[in-house]
Motif scaffolding. Structure first.
Motif, short mmCIF file in Angstrom:
data_model
loop_
_atom_site.label_atom_id
_atom_site.label_comp_id
_atom_site.label_asym_id
_atom_site.label_seq_id
_atom_site.Cartn_x
_atom_site.Cartn_y
_atom_site.Cartn_z
N LEU B 160 1.66 -13.56 -12.66
CA LEU B 160 0.77 -12.35 -12.30
C LEU B 160 0.80 -12.00 -10.82
CD1 LEU B 160 -2.51 -13.05 -14.25
CD2 LEU B 160 -0.68 -11.21 -14.79
N ILE B 161 0.36 -10.59 -10.61
CA ILE B 161 0.06 -10.26 -9.26
C ILE B 161 -1.40 -10.67 -9.41
CG2 ILE B 161 -0.49 -8.33 -7.77
CD1 ILE B 161 2.12 -6.87 -8.82
N VAL B 162 -1.79 -11.48 -8.42
CA VAL B 162 -3.24 -11.79 -8.43
C VAL B 162 -4.17 -11.37 -7.30
CG1 VAL B 162 -2.87 -14.15 -9.64
CG2 VAL B 162 -2.52 -13.96 -7.06
N GLY B 163 -3.31 -10.91 -6.35
CA GLY B 163 -4.09 -10.02 -5.25
C GLY B 163 -2.94 -9.68 -4.23
N ILE B 164 -3.58 -8.67 -3.51
CA ILE B 164 -2.91 -7.86 -2.43
C ILE B 164 -3.82 -8.06 -1.10
CG2 ILE B 164 -1.94 -5.59 -1.66
CD1 ILE B 164 -2.43 -4.70 -4.87
N THR B 165 -2.72 -8.26 0.16
CA THR B 165 -3.52 -8.57 1.29
C THR B 165 -3.03 -7.45 2.43
OG1 THR B 165 -3.95 -10.84 0.96
CG2 THR B 165 -4.21 -10.02 3.38
N MET B 166 -3.88 -6.83 2.80
CA MET B 166 -3.41 -5.76 4.37
C MET B 166 -4.00 -6.34 5.49
SD MET B 166 -3.29 -2.52 2.27
CE MET B 166 -4.05 -3.01 0.85
N PRO B 167 -3.04 -6.60 6.50
CA PRO B 167 -3.71 -7.09 7.93
C PRO B 167 -4.56 -6.05 8.40
CG PRO B 167 -1.46 -6.96 8.00
CD PRO B 167 -1.71 -6.53 6.50
N ARG B 168 -5.60 -6.40 9.06
CA ARG B 168 -6.25 -5.34 9.85
C ARG B 168 -5.76 -5.28 11.33
NH1 ARG B 168 -12.76 -4.99 8.86
NH2 ARG B 168 -12.44 -3.18 10.24
N THR B 169 -5.13 -4.00 11.72
CA THR B 169 -4.51 -3.79 12.95
C THR B 169 -5.23 -2.35 13.52
OG1 THR B 169 -2.81 -3.00 11.98
CG2 THR B 169 -2.65 -5.32 13.07
N SER B 170 -5.23 -2.33 14.78
CA SER B 170 -5.51 -0.81 15.01
C SER B 170 -4.33 0.26 15.04
CB SER B 170 -6.31 -0.77 16.58
OG SER B 170 -5.22 -1.21 17.41
N HIS B 171 -4.72 1.20 14.47
CA HIS B 171 -3.46 2.41 14.25
C HIS B 171 -3.75 3.41 15.17
CE1 HIS B 171 -3.96 0.07 10.28
NE2 HIS B 171 -2.78 -0.07 10.59
N ASP B 172 -2.81 3.51 15.66
CA ASP B 172 -2.68 4.80 16.79
C ASP B 172 -2.55 6.44 15.85
OD1 ASP B 172 -2.17 2.91 18.28
OD2 ASP B 172 -0.04 3.54 18.67
N HIS B 173 -1.91 5.90 14.68
CA HIS B 173 -1.77 7.32 13.94
C HIS B 173 -1.27 6.81 12.37
CE1 HIS B 173 0.41 11.07 14.00
NE2 HIS B 173 0.81 10.82 12.90
N GLU B 174 -2.03 7.37 11.80
CA GLU B 174 -1.93 7.21 10.28
C GLU B 174 -1.83 8.48 9.47
OE1 GLU B 174 -4.90 4.10 9.10
OE2 GLU B 174 -5.74 4.68 10.82
N TRP B 175 -0.98 8.53 8.36
CA TRP B 175 -0.76 10.16 7.78
C TRP B 175 -0.17 9.69 6.45
CZ3 TRP B 175 4.13 12.99 7.17
CH2 TRP B 175 3.73 14.35 6.83
N PHE B 176 -0.55 10.48 5.38
CA PHE B 176 -0.24 10.46 4.33
C PHE B 176 0.08 11.70 3.58
CE2 PHE B 176 -0.66 10.24 -0.64
CZ PHE B 176 0.59 9.69 -0.93
N HIS B 177 1.22 12.16 2.93
CA HIS B 177 1.18 13.50 2.30
C HIS B 177 1.88 13.26 0.93
CE1 HIS B 177 0.94 18.03 2.77
NE2 HIS B 177 1.77 18.00 1.70
N LYS B 178 1.29 13.79 0.01
CA LYS B 178 1.81 13.90 -1.20
C LYS B 178 2.32 15.39 -2.02
CE LYS B 178 0.36 13.43 -6.16
NZ LYS B 178 -0.05 12.73 -7.32
N VAL B 179 3.44 15.68 -2.48
CA VAL B 179 3.81 17.04 -2.79
C VAL B 179 4.07 16.70 -4.40
CG1 VAL B 179 5.55 18.73 -2.89
CG2 VAL B 179 5.01 17.49 -0.53
N GLY B 180 3.06 17.24 -5.08
CA GLY B 180 2.98 17.38 -6.42
C GLY B 180 3.10 18.59 -6.95
N ALA B 181 3.46 19.29 -8.26
CA ALA B 181 3.69 20.41 -8.81
C ALA B 181 2.14 20.93 -8.88
CB ALA B 181 4.61 20.42 -10.08
#
Ligand SMILES: Cc1cc2nc3c(=O)[nH]c(=O)nc-3n(C[C@H](O)[C@H](O)[C@H](O)COP(=O)(O)OP(=O)(O)OC[C@H]3O[C@@H](n4cnc5c(N)ncnc54)[C@H](O)[C@@H]3O)c2cc1C
Lengths: 736, 269
Positions: B160-181
């Motif tokens: 099973l996937i029992v969990g997900i971990t993401m480390p905390r660091t500082s980001h100078d830049h972050e961006w997400f773009h989704k193209v849907g119809a």
């Protein structure tokens, strides 16, 4: 009194609280569930049918073409078979019907029937060159051709200084009514009752009497509450009815046939795709000197309604403009696709897209503002349409356009957008318009042929019942017909009820299509009401109720019914051979303005503002009327930008709500609706039809706005981002 | 069809060990999509909703931990998580619409393995680690090494996937773009997440390859300080990172072109 006000929807509460029972909600003991076994190829001959022996077929009712006495769907022509016997004309064509008490068994069994077929060459595109083995209708695959002549275009073209041409294409469109197609049948009191979701109970009745070679009174056709139609339930329910009736007759049991979304999208009708070519002679001032227009509609594999869709299409194809010299030629042609059918607008959205886009192409070429070009050519009272129908309705069409442009801040926005576009790295804005018209009611002599009848019955308890075959599919018919009767009798709407459309009770008041119900049937209801008033002493209002009670007292066991029949107004003169004269009793007129923003990173288009102004005679119920306009605009935004029918072997391949992209509320601009009113002499209290009009204008207005934003010319819808990207790569090299 | 309802993680892992053909169901928003296409006789579903210790989300100074049942809405609703990992909320708000956001889980988005998954690019850009567990062992896999092919992954049937971990660091830049119809209820035609921190750029794209993937060539070019004058310059490098296809929703050409144009416009903004 009831006219022009927002009375609550008569059917609203039941639909809100879930007590309205749609066909799939009806519970009947011992009912069989049915499925349709369909062709998986585009064209060919059936050589053998195989039933998987692991299934006990004796438990199933199985119907094939031999079980239907006249294996034909009665419509304009009789070419469409109810079930394919030998030749298959399109993918998804019905071949067999099966029924069983258990829905799960049906699901298993539908995959256990296979066919051996010999493929035949198929026609994919109505404009493709044909070889003899492609011919399936007449000697040229043309279902119908129509010519309209006015003046002398050939002479004008021969000496014209400036001729501007363009070819415009529109795609198919799926109706996406909320409730999919569904029908059930059962025997009761010696009749076969066929009930389901439909727009035209008498079309269904006629299809049944023909297919089973029985008189009308062998059947009762009942409309169940209908979750949307948009034309998709004009012709197709006849096929469903013949199928379910054949299963009910063979099994002797009640049977229900309900399509799921995927089957509905793959197998039922779509809007006709079109190709329209314009050649226009203009002078330097932009006056339209001569128009030569060629219209081709893709009819699909059988004639169905294509001749009349073509008819409405060609009549609207010259736009609301005055031009003395016109030749229009239109053809509806066969392709091996599921038949294309009725869809809100009925051919007019296609041809109005072409002419309204073409007007902007002309304006660009002449260096005129598109609004100014329209101002110079708009039909004024005293001018005549392409069919030489004189227009004299007192509507100031130029003022309608100018007021709309003001409301949309057309001039200011044009300037603002030009500045914005110079500085933004990837967004481009544009504003565009379309001016257009839509004829109300059946074309030409169509209403005479229909000979509609409407009844109004005054019951002994004083209740007024309107008896018509017209259906409410969400557009609000029951509410406005109630208002019309209440208004005519000067009663509160609560005294009026509308009969369920049931062919054993209501007269044939014609189909619920063609923007005709409010205008034509509403007018008949007024006349039927007048008869009640006349027969009870000429009184209206609350005193009428007493007069009705008194009448029944004096005439026990007699029904008090006012009956009105359609009579053609004398001013309407139509020559169906030459296509000259009054194509429609009257027209609604409109100007729509769209603001768009194009994202050059993704080539996607957002409509950011929309103004829809129209002159529609009298507004009967403001909220419902606004709803019709807004809904039509939304449906047309989808057709213009995202609703792309991807076909495989001629049939829809993206038949899921995930992949066929209708707009969500998040994709819509504010839609500002403006009504201008007049007293049209043909409808109740001056009303004209409005149901289809709003489907006509948005696509060209939006495309015109995109073209302004990008400084280019586009000729096709749906203008998906993928298409726009290819166009820009090809035509705007370096500027993107 | 059978439905199992474990109430603890161990019970769930035992069930899975006994019958690895069992399908876990979390929000059900992927499983239900193709529900009516399947003959479900012989299916066994394992409903995870009663396993409380999978329904956890926590964050400290070092990392964010999502449980197997953490939904998009859990993240959207948490100000702290949104501040620390803004792209998670940006992406979550573009998944389906609110109904789906309240039911759909981040783990389900990974486990389903769609190349169009919108939760995966942002998690991958944030260096997520996937925790897999079976009755006998636990393993941690970086999300960018989790997928092995179209709808294929390193996860074994009894895990099973029992969990997900993401480390905390500082980001100078972050961006997400989704193209849907369209603006909601849209399957991504092309999408991209870009994050920059002390150790450099991470660029992750979806719907342009058999599985959500990092664009490593582009990452190195950006880390090397290369500049891109036109979208074509971006596309030149990207073509080594992605392998888009034509399908019913879009074309390979569109996906390739638009990904390059989006990135070009963004880095030159
Ligand atoms: C209308 C609609 C719109 C959608 N829009 C989007 C969208 O915009 N973007 C997007 O990315 N997705 C979208 N989805 C898909 C879906 O909502 C997401 O992928 C969601 O994250 C799936 O999570 P779930 O918990 O509902 O998964 P489920 O359906 O419960 O499970 C998905 C798969 O993962 C497995 N699984 C679940 N949990 C575990 C676990 N802990 N360990 C191992 N295997 C597990 C299941 O067996 C199944 O195979 C949409 C779905 C619908 C119905």
């Amino acid at each position: 009194m009831a006219i022009g006000t927002d009375i609550p929807r008569v059917d609203g509460i039941d639909k809100l609280n879930g007590s309205a029972r749609y066909v799939d909600d009806l519970k009947i003991d011992g009912i069989l569930h049915a499925a349709t076994i369909r062709s998986t190829i585009q064209r060919g001959r059936i050589k053998a049918i195989h039933f998987d022996p692991s299934i006990d077929w004796s438990k199933f009712t199985i119907v094939d073409h031999r079980d239907i006495p006249n294996n034909q769907i009665r419509l304009i022509e009789l070419d469409q078979v109810a079930l394919a016997s030998d030749e298959i004309r399109h993918k998804e064509e019905p071949i067999l019907l099966i029924a069983h008490p258990c829905p799960r068994e049906i699901q298993r069994a539908r995959h256990a029937i296979t066919f051996d077929v010999e493929p035949l060459p198929a026609v994919d595109d109505p404009c493709q060159p044909l070889t003899p083995d492609h011919i399936q209708h007449g000697d040229d695959n043309v279902f119908k051709s129509i010519d309209i002549h006015k003046g002398n275009p050939d002479t004008v073209f021969a000496s014209a200084d400036r001729i501007i041409e363009g070819e415009y294409k529109t795609g198919g469109q799926e109706h996406v009514y909320l409730e999919t197609q569904g029908m059930l049948a059962y025997h009761e009191d010696g009749k076969l009752v066929v009930a389901g979701t439909m727009q035209c109970p008498y079309y269904v009745l006629d299809a049944l009497t023909h297919a089973f070679d029985k008189p009308r009174d062998a059947f009762r056709v009942v409309q169940t509450p209908t979750g949307g139609g948009f034309g998709g339930k004009e012709d197709f329910p006849s096929n469903m009815a013949v199928h379910v009736a054949a299963l009910a007759c063979k099994s002797g049991k009640p049977v229900k046939l309900i399509y799921d979304r995927q089957e509905d999208m793959a197998a039922t009708t779509k809007r006709h795709p079109s190709v329209v070519r314009h050649r226009t002679a203009v002078d330097d001032d932009g006056k339209l000197l001569a128009m030569d227009i060629n219209v081709v509609l893709d009819g699909g594999a059988y004639v169905t309604l294509s001749p009349v869709v073509l008819s409405r299409g060609v009549i609207h194809t010259a736009g609301p403009y005055h031009c003395d010299n016109i030749h229009i030629h239109g053809e509806a042609r066969l392709t091996n696709s599921p038949p294309n059918g009725a869809f809100r607008g009925f051919g007019a959205p296609q041809t109005l897209f072409a002419v309204e886009r073409h007007m902007d192409v002309i304006a660009t070429e002449l260096g005129l503002d598109p609004a100014e070009l329209r101002r110079r050519n708009m039909i004024r009272d005293g001018d005549a349409t392409a069919t030489s129908q004189p227009i004299n309705d007192g509507v100031d069409r130029v003022a309608l356009m100018d007021n709309t442009l003001d409301a949309a801040q057309y001039d200011t926005r044009s300037t603002e957008h030009a500045t914005f576009n110079k500085t933004h790295p990837y967004l481009r804005r544009g504003i565009g318009l379309a001016t257009f018209f839509h004829g109300a009611g059946f074309t030409g002599a169509g209403e005479v042929y229909l000979a509609s009848e409407a009844w109004v019955e005054a019951h002994p308890d004083g209740q007024i019942e309107v008896l018509v075959a017209n259906t409410d599919m969400g557009q609000g018919t029951t509410t406005i017909l109630t208002q019309i009767a209440a208004d005519r009798l000067d009663l509160e709407p609560r005294y009026v009820t509308l009969a369920t459309p049931d062919t054993s009770r209501v007269p044939n008041s014609g189909p619920t299509v063609a923007s005709r119900t409010a205008m034509i049937v509403g007018h008949l209801i007024e006349q039927a009401c007048d008869q009640i008033v006349e027969r009870t002493g000429g009184i209206k209002g609350r005193a009428l109720i007493e007069a009705i009670e008194a009448w029944h007292h004096a005439n026990p066991n007699t029904r008090l019914i006012g009956k009105a029949k359609y009579h053609k107004p004398d001013v309407i003169v139509w020559d169906d051979e030459k296509y000259i004269g009054h194509a429609y009793a009257c027209y609604g007129w409109a100007t729509y303005v769209a603001d768009v923003e194009v994202d050059l990173r993704t080539f996607s288009v957002r409509v950011t503002d929309f103004v829809a102004a129209q002159e529609i005679g009298r507004v009967l119920n403001p909220t419902l009327a606004r709803g019709q306009i807004q809904g039509g605009v939304v449906q047309a935004i989808g057709w213009a930008l995202t609703e792309d029918i991807v076909t495989r072997d001629g049939a829809m391949a993206n038949g899921q709500m995930t992949n066929y992209i209708i707009p969500t509320s998040g994709d819509l601009p504010p839609i500002r609706v403006i009504f201008e009113e007049s007293e049209s002499p043909f409808g109740p209290r001056g009303a004209k039809g409005i149901g289809e009009l709003p489907m006509d204008g948005p696509a060209p207005a939006i495309l015109n706005a995109i073209c302004k934003a990008l400084g280019t010319q586009l000729y096709e819808i749906p203008m998906t981002p993928e298409r726009l990207m290819l166009h820009m790569e090809e035509h705007a090299h370096g500027t993107v | 069809m059978k439905v199992l309802r474990p109430t603890s993680r161990n019970e769930a892992l035992d069930m899975l060990a006994d019958d690895p053909s069992i399908r876990p169901i979390a929000g059900g928003t992927d499983l239900m999509v193709s529900w009516h296409h399947h003959d479900k006789t012989g299916w066994t579903l394992m409903d995870l909703s009663r396993v409380d210790d999978l329904n956890t989300m926590s964050m400290d100074d070092h990392a964010l931990q999502l449980g197997a049942l953490t939904s998009y809405w859990d993240v959207i609703a948490s100000k702290d998580v949104t501040n620390a990992f803004p792209l998670l909320t940006v992406a979550a708000r573009q998944v389906g619409a609110i109904q789906i956001q309240t039911r759909g889980t981040w783990a389900g988005n990974i486990a389903n393995g769609s190349p169009a998954a919108d939760g995966v690019p942002v998690m991958m850009a944030y260096n997520a680690i996937v925790h897999l567990q079976s009755r006998t062992e636990s393993t941690d896999v970086p999300l960018d090494q989790y997928f092995t092919g179209y709808k294929q992954s390193v996860r074994k049937p009894d895990q099973l996937i029992v969990g997900i971990t993401m480390p905390r660091t500082s980001h100078d830049h972050e961006w997400f773009h989704k193209v849907g119809a369209r603006s909601a209820q849209a399957i991504t035609k092309v999408g991209v997440a870009m994050v920059k921190n002390g150790s450099g750029w991470r660029v992750v794209a979806n719907s342009v390859a058999p599985f959500v993937c990092r664009c490593k060539r582009l990452e190195s070019a950006l880390n090397d300080g290369q500049s891109f004058a036109t979208p074509a310059d971006v596309a030149d490098i990207l073509k080594h990172d992605i392998a888009p296809i034509d399908d019913i929703r879009s074309t390979a050409r569109y996906r390739q072109t638009v990904l390059a144009r989006l990135i070009h416009a963004h880095i030159n903004e």
